[in-house]
Design an enzyme around this catalytic site. Structure first.
Site, PDB file in Angstrom:
ATOM      1  N   ASP A  20     -19.902  94.342  11.695  1.00  0.00           N
ATOM      2  CA  ASP A  20     -21.365  95.065  11.235  1.00  0.00           C
ATOM      3  C   ASP A  20     -21.535  96.461  11.679  1.00  0.00           C
ATOM      4  OD1 ASP A  20     -23.572  95.012   9.947  1.00  0.00           O
ATOM      5  OD2 ASP A  20     -24.332  93.501  11.715  1.00  0.00           O
ATOM      6  N   ARG A  24     -24.841 101.761   9.268  1.00  0.00           N
ATOM      7  CA  ARG A  24     -25.534 102.584  10.449  1.00  0.00           C
ATOM      8  C   ARG A  24     -24.690 103.780  11.058  1.00  0.00           C
ATOM      9  NH1 ARG A  24     -27.556  97.442  13.228  1.00  0.00           N
ATOM     10  NH2 ARG A  24     -25.835  96.552  11.829  1.00  0.00           N
ATOM     11  N   ASN A  68     -23.517  89.964  -0.688  1.00  0.00           N
ATOM     12  CA  ASN A  68     -23.135  91.431  -0.738  1.00  0.00           C
ATOM     13  C   ASN A  68     -23.196  92.073  -2.359  1.00  0.00           C
ATOM     14  OD1 ASN A  68     -20.994  91.587   1.967  1.00  0.00           O
ATOM     15  ND2 ASN A  68     -23.090  91.976   1.909  1.00  0.00           N
TER      16      ASN A  68
END
Length: 243
Positions: A20, A24, A68
């Site tokens: 993960d 970001r 996803n």
């Protein structure tokens, strides 16, 4: 501080990873999400090297979930292209390190070129037994359990199995990869505290290691620290702690 692998008394046979933080990581650097995924692919290579060095036999990475598919089409297409590119570029490393490739999930939902490229590597590495990389693709644990239930129900319907014969072992034997041992350690990066529909059955007694590190920054040293944390855990499987 570096980790002394020789000092670790317990090394997990199987480590599962929820990778993960790619998006970001990229966003904080003003890059596209796919650039984050590309850098994350380098972390997969690093973890495979670290796992081989430490003696971990199985690595399962959560590469693409059934959820996803809801992502923007351009990102999904980019991820599929990245997967093919990674196989083209790094398959030789699998051979050099005798790593077998396996896939779990809805294989038939993947684009045909992706399936063909995956199958080529799966077949080429099938005889390796030292290490195994399992890629969870188009994978969802609830779907896996539903598929297992359907398969068992069909056997009961045909008379091949009786209802009273169904137990935990029956369910485990009807999962996607029943011959792969359950993970002893599950690592999730970027600080998220959830399983995200990943290996719900198989992770029942796994130790969890959560790190705030984004996946593209998770390399060999971070993996070794996770092994060090696992080494310090007291695994009782519902029993009483020994005094």
């Amino acid at each position: 501080m570096s980790v002394d692998l020789q000092s670790l008394e317990k090394i997990p046979r199987h480590v599962a990873l929820i990778m993960d933080g790619n998006g970001r990581w990229a966003q904080e650097r003003g890059l596209s999400r796919i650039e984050g995924h590309k850098e994350g692919a380098q972390s997969v290579r690093a973890v495979l090297r670290a796992a081989a060095q430490a003696g971990v036999e199985f690595i399962t990475v959560y590469a693409f979930s059934t959820e996803n598919w809801k992502r923007p089409p351009a990102e999904v297409e980019g991820l599929m292209k990245l997967l093919v590119h990674s196989l083209n570029e790094y398959e030789q490393e699998l051979h050099e390190n005798k790593i077998r490739l396996r896939v779990m999930g809805q294989f038939e939902r993947l684009p045909l070129p992706v399936r063909m490229r995956l199958q080529k590597t799966i077949d080429a590495t099938a005889d390796y037994t030292d290490h195994t990389l399992v890629i969870a693709l188009s994978y969802g644990s609830r779907t896996e359990l539903a598929d297992a239930t359907k398969a068992i129900a069909e056997k009961v319907k045909s008379g091949e199995m009786k209802v009273k014969e169904i137990n935990e072992e029956t369910i485990a034997n009807h999962l996607y990869l029943p011959d792969v041992p359950d993970p002893e350690l599950m690592i999730r990066t970027s600080g998220e505290l959830r399983l995200s529909n990943f290996l719900l059955w198989q992770l029942s007694y796994s130790e969890f290691y959560i790190t705030d590190t984004y996946w593209p920054d998770f390399r060999e040293e971070q993996f070794f620290h996770a092994l060090e944390a696992f080494n310090g855990r007291d695994r009782r499987y519902g029993g009483v702690k020994k005094v």
